[in-house]
Design an enzyme around this catalytic site. Structure first.
Site, short mmCIF file in Angstrom:
data_model
loop_
_atom_site.label_atom_id
_atom_site.label_comp_id
_atom_site.label_asym_id
_atom_site.label_seq_id
_atom_site.Cartn_x
_atom_site.Cartn_y
_atom_site.Cartn_z
N THR A 127 3.55 11.11 -10.80
CA THR A 127 2.58 12.04 -10.20
C THR A 127 3.26 12.77 -9.05
OG1 THR A 127 0.87 10.46 -10.78
CG2 THR A 127 0.26 12.18 -9.22
N GLU A 164 0.18 10.57 -16.44
CA GLU A 164 -0.30 9.32 -17.04
C GLU A 164 -1.64 8.94 -16.43
OE1 GLU A 164 -0.48 6.30 -15.35
OE2 GLU A 164 0.31 6.99 -13.43
N LYS A 178 -18.27 -0.22 -8.80
CA LYS A 178 -18.42 -1.54 -8.19
C LYS A 178 -18.05 -1.46 -6.72
CE LYS A 178 -16.89 -3.79 -12.37
NZ LYS A 178 -15.71 -2.97 -12.71
N GLY A 214 -16.99 -2.98 -3.02
CA GLY A 214 -16.03 -4.05 -2.69
C GLY A 214 -15.32 -3.74 -1.39
N GLY A 220 -7.49 -0.35 -3.52
CA GLY A 220 -6.11 -0.64 -3.13
C GLY A 220 -5.19 -0.20 -4.24
N CYS A 226 -1.79 3.69 -6.33
CA CYS A 226 -2.09 5.04 -6.87
C CYS A 226 -3.16 5.81 -6.12
CB CYS A 226 -2.50 4.91 -8.33
SG CYS A 226 -1.26 4.06 -9.29
N LYS A 282 -6.08 -5.85 -7.57
CA LYS A 282 -7.28 -6.03 -8.39
C LYS A 282 -7.00 -7.16 -9.40
CE LYS A 282 -6.13 -2.73 -12.03
NZ LYS A 282 -6.54 -1.60 -12.84
N ARG A 333 1.00 -4.35 -4.34
CA ARG A 333 1.25 -3.17 -3.50
C ARG A 333 -0.09 -2.61 -2.99
NH1 ARG A 333 4.59 0.53 -7.39
NH2 ARG A 333 3.34 -0.61 -8.91
#
Ligand code: UGA
Length: 450
Positions: A123, A153, A269, A271, A275, A278, A339, A346
């Site tokens: 990206t 992607e 969701k 939370g 994180g 990306c 996740k 990272r």
């Protein structure tokens, strides 16, 4: 069959892409400067965890569909199309660090010998494709022709192979008919549902939208997708905050909201925030792109701000559960990767939470099924384990940070019978409030008043 090279082939995107193209019957040479990862990959082992990846990788190595090298020149000799999947991390000012991609372009300028389609998977900000083309043009003669294409992607870690073989869309950006024809050939087996190895994620009846557009629109589609996803998370986290203040139940709110077909139920969701490598990085890069072009992206600034505040909300919940001091209090953090379903730590907000709590004197036990080694590597001193019961043992507070299924099915009555009776903070709404109440456990669900 197209001969494909992948630069950055041991990284997440490069590996899934290389393996995916090899499974479609192309001959892939995958290159990475990380010699130890390449060594592992040659033996069919991957440092990147993705369900089913190693099995298919070994089959493809056996069929000689894919090979791995740390020698860049090998990829060029053997390729009609070269996919660049190197990292573009954030610089301190939020802009994308393009040094790796520029280095590849300079190397290509000196080495390219025949017409090659250079496909940018990483990206990169709008304008980078033109910069790459300008670098390549510096020395090339007409016979050493090339085209630079954008093919963003949309892989989610943990579901990367599903996303490769059953993508929601394929986006290709180029003004060159010659390059577009090469890309059509590369994706043709996927559009026709044909692979050289058995791929459980492929649905041969699927209709995959294949979109050809200009380079800038292809790149912006990727940034827009990640900006939208990040906005959804900050949106629902903000609703969760308001819900908690006024006595709502965020689970019911998300359900009711998602029934609107214009909104849909997925990716809502609440939370600790988004994180990973990306969403935050791409949103910051988009904000920089906007700023450089005299546009004020006020909404995206707010999305980032909410994400930062979210970590504080969770920290405050822990502090108020434990009273004034965290000193020597045992806090169990469930979920260390950014996740569930991945070993990637990272930009993991769990690790940031760990550091904040540690600095206040708390004793932390972290749990993850996949990312213990990786978590300890970036947070030396963290006591981490893949043994769930050992992590929970003696905890004053338990914080569920991701949607790992084993957390929802925890046998709380057994834990209680073993003398474990923590205060539970459920940041993802994954625990059964009825079960927790029946066990006499005090708990707090982010976004809900119990
Ligand atoms: C994201 C996008 O989903 C992919 O489409 C994209 O290709 C990828 O970034 C990329 O640019 O390479 P990924 O970062 O792997 O994929 O993970 P997501 O599933 O999007 O989750 C990102 C973060 O958002 C995680 O911390 C997750 O826990 C959080 N999240 C996700 C929520 O808090 N709530 C949700 O409803 C969904």
């Amino acid at each position: 069959m197209t001969k494909i090279g992948v630069i950055g082939g041991a990284g997440y995107v490069g590996l899934v892409t290389g393996v995916g193209f090899a499974a479609l019957g192309h001959r892939v040479t995958s290159m990475d400067l990380d010699a130890s990862r390449i060594d592992m990959l040659r033996k069919g082992s991957s440092a990147v965890y993705e369900d089913g990846l190693e099995r298919i990788l070994r089959q493809l190595i056996g069929l000689d569909q894919i090979s791995f090298t740390d020698d860049q020149s090998q990829t060029l000799i053997n390729s009609d199309a070269l996919f660049i999947a190197v990292g573009t991390p954030s610089l301190a000012d939020g802009a994308a660090d393009l040094s790796a991609i520029i280095a590849v372009a300079e190397w290509l300028r000196d080495e390219i010998q025949k017409y090659t389609v250079i496909v940018v998977k990483s990206t990169v900000p709008v304008g980078t494709i033109r910069v790459i083309a300008e670098i390549l043009s510096q020395k090339l003669t007409e016979s050493e022709d090339f085209d630079v294409v954008s093919n963003p992607e949309f892989l989610r870690e943990g579901s990367g192979l599903i996303d490769f073989f059953a993508p929601s869309r394929i986006i290709v950006g180029s003004a060159s008919e010659r390059a577009l024809a090469v890309l059509r050939n590369i994706y043709k087996p996927l559009l026709e549902g044909k692979t050289v190895v058995d791929v459980p994620w492929l649905d041969s009846d699927q209709e995959i939208p294949y979109v050809e557009t200009d380079v800038v629109s292809a790149q912006l589609t990727k940034y827009a997708a990640n900006a939208f996803l990040a906005s959804r998370i900050s949106f629902i986290n903000e609703i969760a905050g308001i819900s908690e203040k006024v006595g709502g139940n965020i689970g019911d709110i998300v359900f009711g909201l998602g029934l609107d077909p214009r909104i849909g139920p997925s990716y809502l969701k609440p939370g600790i925030g988004f994180g990973g490598p990306c969403l935050d990085k791409d949103l910051r890069a988009l904000i920089t792109i906007a700023g450089e072009n005299s546009f004020d992206p006020v909404m995206f600034e707010g999305v980032l701000q909410r994400n930062e505040l979210q970590l504080r909300e969770v920290t405050n919940k822990i502090t108020s559960a434990l009273g004034s001091s965290l000193y020597k209090k045992k806090i169990a953090l469930l979920g260390l990767a950014f996740k569930e379903g991945t070993n990637d730590v990272r930009e993991s907000l769990s690790i940031r939470l760990y550091k904040t709590l540690r600095d206040q004197g708390a004793s932390i036990a972290g749990h993850d099924f996949l990312a213990v080694r990786e978590a300890i590597e970036i947070a030396p001193g963290l006591e981490a384990s893949s043994d769930l019961e050992a992590t929970l043992n003696g905890a004053d507070v338990v914080v569920a940070l991701n949607a790992e299924p084993a957390y929802s099915s925890l046998d709380w009555s057994r834990l209680i019978s073993q003398g474990c009776s923590p205060y539970v903070i459920d940041t993802r709404g994954i625990l059964d409030a009825g079960v927790l109440s029946a066990c006499g456990i005090t708990f707090d669900v982010l976004g809900s008043t119990i």
